[in-house]
Design a protein around this motif. Structure first.
Motif, PDB file in Angstrom:
ATOM      1  N   THR A 226       0.791  -1.531   0.368  1.00 22.95           N
ATOM      2  CA  THR A 226       0.250   0.327  -0.117  1.00 22.95           C
ATOM      3  C   THR A 226       0.696   1.196   0.379  1.00 22.95           C
ATOM      4  O   THR A 226       0.137   2.299  -0.514  1.00 22.95           O
ATOM      5  CB  THR A 226      -0.726   0.077   1.308  1.00 22.95           C
ATOM      6  OG1 THR A 226      -0.247   0.265   2.748  1.00 22.95           O
ATOM      7  CG2 THR A 226      -2.248  -1.360   1.706  1.00 22.95           C
ATOM      8  N   LEU A 227       2.286   1.056  -0.179  1.00 20.39           N
ATOM      9  CA  LEU A 227       2.755   2.151   0.242  1.00 20.39           C
ATOM     10  C   LEU A 227       3.486   2.283  -0.853  1.00 20.39           C
ATOM     11  O   LEU A 227       4.734   3.440  -0.948  1.00 20.39           O
ATOM     12  CB  LEU A 227       3.629   2.151   1.509  1.00 20.39           C
ATOM     13  CG  LEU A 227       3.761   1.405   2.907  1.00 20.39           C
ATOM     14  CD1 LEU A 227       5.050   1.315   3.397  1.00 20.39           C
ATOM     15  CD2 LEU A 227       2.994   3.060   3.698  1.00 20.39           C
ATOM     16  N   SER A 228       3.125   1.450  -2.438  1.00 16.57           N
ATOM     17  CA  SER A 228       4.167   2.004  -3.531  1.00 16.57           C
ATOM     18  C   SER A 228       3.316   3.300  -3.625  1.00 16.57           C
ATOM     19  O   SER A 228       4.866   3.632  -4.906  1.00 16.57           O
ATOM     20  CB  SER A 228       3.756   1.591  -4.235  1.00 16.57           C
ATOM     21  OG  SER A 228       2.454   1.028  -4.970  1.00 16.57           O
ATOM     22  N   ASN A 229       2.241   4.209  -4.160  1.00 17.39           N
ATOM     23  CA  ASN A 229       2.710   5.545  -4.360  1.00 17.39           C
ATOM     24  C   ASN A 229       3.331   6.673  -3.501  1.00 17.39           C
ATOM     25  O   ASN A 229       4.183   6.839  -3.805  1.00 17.39           O
ATOM     26  CB  ASN A 229       1.342   5.850  -4.338  1.00 17.39           C
ATOM     27  CG  ASN A 229       0.138   5.035  -5.429  1.00 17.39           C
ATOM     28  OD1 ASN A 229       1.328   5.162  -6.618  1.00 17.39           O
ATOM     29  ND2 ASN A 229      -1.259   4.832  -5.268  1.00 17.39           N
ATOM     30  N   TRP A 230       2.967   6.521  -2.139  1.00 22.07           N
ATOM     31  CA  TRP A 230       4.315   6.843  -1.416  1.00 22.07           C
ATOM     32  C   TRP A 230       5.669   6.809  -1.597  1.00 22.07           C
ATOM     33  O   TRP A 230       6.732   7.917  -1.924  1.00 22.07           O
ATOM     34  CB  TRP A 230       3.908   6.655   0.097  1.00 22.07           C
ATOM     35  CG  TRP A 230       4.708   7.445   1.276  1.00 22.07           C
ATOM     36  CD1 TRP A 230       3.745   8.551   1.874  1.00 22.07           C
ATOM     37  CD2 TRP A 230       6.295   7.167   1.660  1.00 22.07           C
ATOM     38  NE1 TRP A 230       5.948   8.645   2.755  1.00 22.07           N
ATOM     39  CE2 TRP A 230       6.554   8.096   2.200  1.00 22.07           C
ATOM     40  CE3 TRP A 230       7.277   6.048   1.170  1.00 22.07           C
ATOM     41  CZ2 TRP A 230       8.052   8.324   2.605  1.00 22.07           C
ATOM     42  CZ3 TRP A 230       8.608   6.205   1.862  1.00 22.07           C
ATOM     43  CH2 TRP A 230       8.397   6.866   2.265  1.00 22.07           C
ATOM     44  N   LEU A 231       6.514   5.443  -1.732  1.00 18.52           N
ATOM     45  CA  LEU A 231       7.318   5.264  -1.690  1.00 18.52           C
ATOM     46  C   LEU A 231       7.955   6.396  -3.970  1.00 18.52           C
ATOM     47  O   LEU A 231       8.555   6.792  -3.659  1.00 18.52           O
ATOM     48  CB  LEU A 231       7.860   4.075  -2.190  1.00 18.52           C
ATOM     49  CG  LEU A 231       9.236   3.045  -2.442  1.00 18.52           C
ATOM     50  CD1 LEU A 231      10.198   4.105  -1.660  1.00 18.52           C
ATOM     51  CD2 LEU A 231      10.039   1.774  -2.546  1.00 18.52           C
ATOM     52  N   ASP A 232       6.791   5.257  -5.224  1.00 18.31           N
ATOM     53  CA  ASP A 232       7.196   5.751  -5.771  1.00 18.31           C
ATOM     54  C   ASP A 232       7.131   7.512  -5.998  1.00 18.31           C
ATOM     55  O   ASP A 232       8.181   8.172  -7.132  1.00 18.31           O
ATOM     56  CB  ASP A 232       5.935   5.677  -6.836  1.00 18.31           C
ATOM     57  CG  ASP A 232       6.430   6.225  -8.432  1.00 18.31           C
ATOM     58  OD1 ASP A 232       7.654   6.034  -8.886  1.00 18.31           O
ATOM     59  OD2 ASP A 232       4.822   7.065  -8.958  1.00 18.31           O
ATOM     60  N   ALA A 233       6.408   7.818  -5.344  1.00 14.24           N
ATOM     61  CA  ALA A 233       6.043   9.607  -5.142  1.00 14.24           C
ATOM     62  C   ALA A 233       7.928  10.059  -4.956  1.00 14.24           C
ATOM     63  O   ALA A 233       8.906  11.842  -5.100  1.00 14.24           O
ATOM     64  CB  ALA A 233       5.653  10.498  -4.221  1.00 14.24           C
TER      65      ALA A 233
END
Length: 234
Positions: A226-233
């Protein structure tokens, strides 16, 4: 990563070929480190797939990426893995993580945690500089707060009182050796996920119906995704 046999265990000395995402991509990312690096794989592989990156997993349980003397098998694995990253992977980005205060061997003697943290800081900085010399960017994952209890069993035993399973965000971890090392290396970037995982003062055991930690030191794979978008940014 672990389910694919790509997590090298402490008793092993092997180099599995673990490539994910777009295997023909001109952009290569390497995940390098111990299990503290590995628990970011579910988020990172999703980023790699969405961005069309080639992602290579090079992780070993209980083996610090820091250039210290720790154990013969670990030290040989680290040295060979760094050579493979330099000569074969040609990374554009290396994501690394390490949080445990491993007991460094100096002068034939195993040091305690306070003395070891100093050697880990210096050794991790040496490893980062070596990775930077490949031309790659280096992203260092800051160690998350560690849970003082078994999260899964606590949630099972107190499903209606989950506050009992939450813990203080300021739990002591590892003398911040990885953060201090990153600050010493030009071009290394520290990524701190504590604000994404924890609240202002506590770290919850369950977020949006998902158990956050699988054990006191590692995120659950389901939650990490679920943290992929956070990490992507970042």
């Amino acid at each position: 990563l672990a389910a694919d046999g790509c997590m090298v265990e402490q008793h092993e000395y092997r180099f599995p070929k673990c490539v994910y995402g777009d295997k023909r991509s001109r952009k290569t990312v390497v995940l390098f480190g111990d299990s503290q690096a590995m628990h970011w794989f579910p988020a990172l592989v999703r980023v790699a797939r969405e961005r069309g990156w080639r992602l290579i997993g090079r992780v070993r349980a209980g083996c610090p990426p820091a250039a210290i003397r720790f154990s013969g098998r670990c030290d040989r694995w680290r040295a060979e893995t760094l050579r493979r990253i330099e000569r074969h992977d040609e990374p554009d980005l290396v994501v690394t993580g390490s949080g445990v205060v491993y007991g460094a061997i100096v002068g034939g003697r195993r040091l305690g945690s306070k003395a070891s943290a100093k050697h880990l800081r210096k050794g991790y900085a040496r490893t980062m500089r070596r990775l930077r010399r490949t031309g790659a960017q280096v992203a260092v994952m800051k160690t998350l707060s560690w849970a003082p209890n078994r999260i899964v069993s606590c949630v099972r035993d107190h499903p209606r009182k989950l506050r009992r399973c939450a813990f203080d965000r300021k739990q002591p971890t590892n003398r911040a050796f990885e953060a201090r090392a990153a600050k010493r290396v030009k071009g290394a970037r520290l990524i701190d996920a504590r604000d994404a995982v924890c609240l202002k003062r506590i770290c919850p055991a369950v977020t949006d119906g998902l158990i956050v930690y699988r054990d006191p030191k590692h995120l659950s794979a389901t939650y990490a995704r679920t943290l992929s978008n956070w990490l992507d940014a970042r």
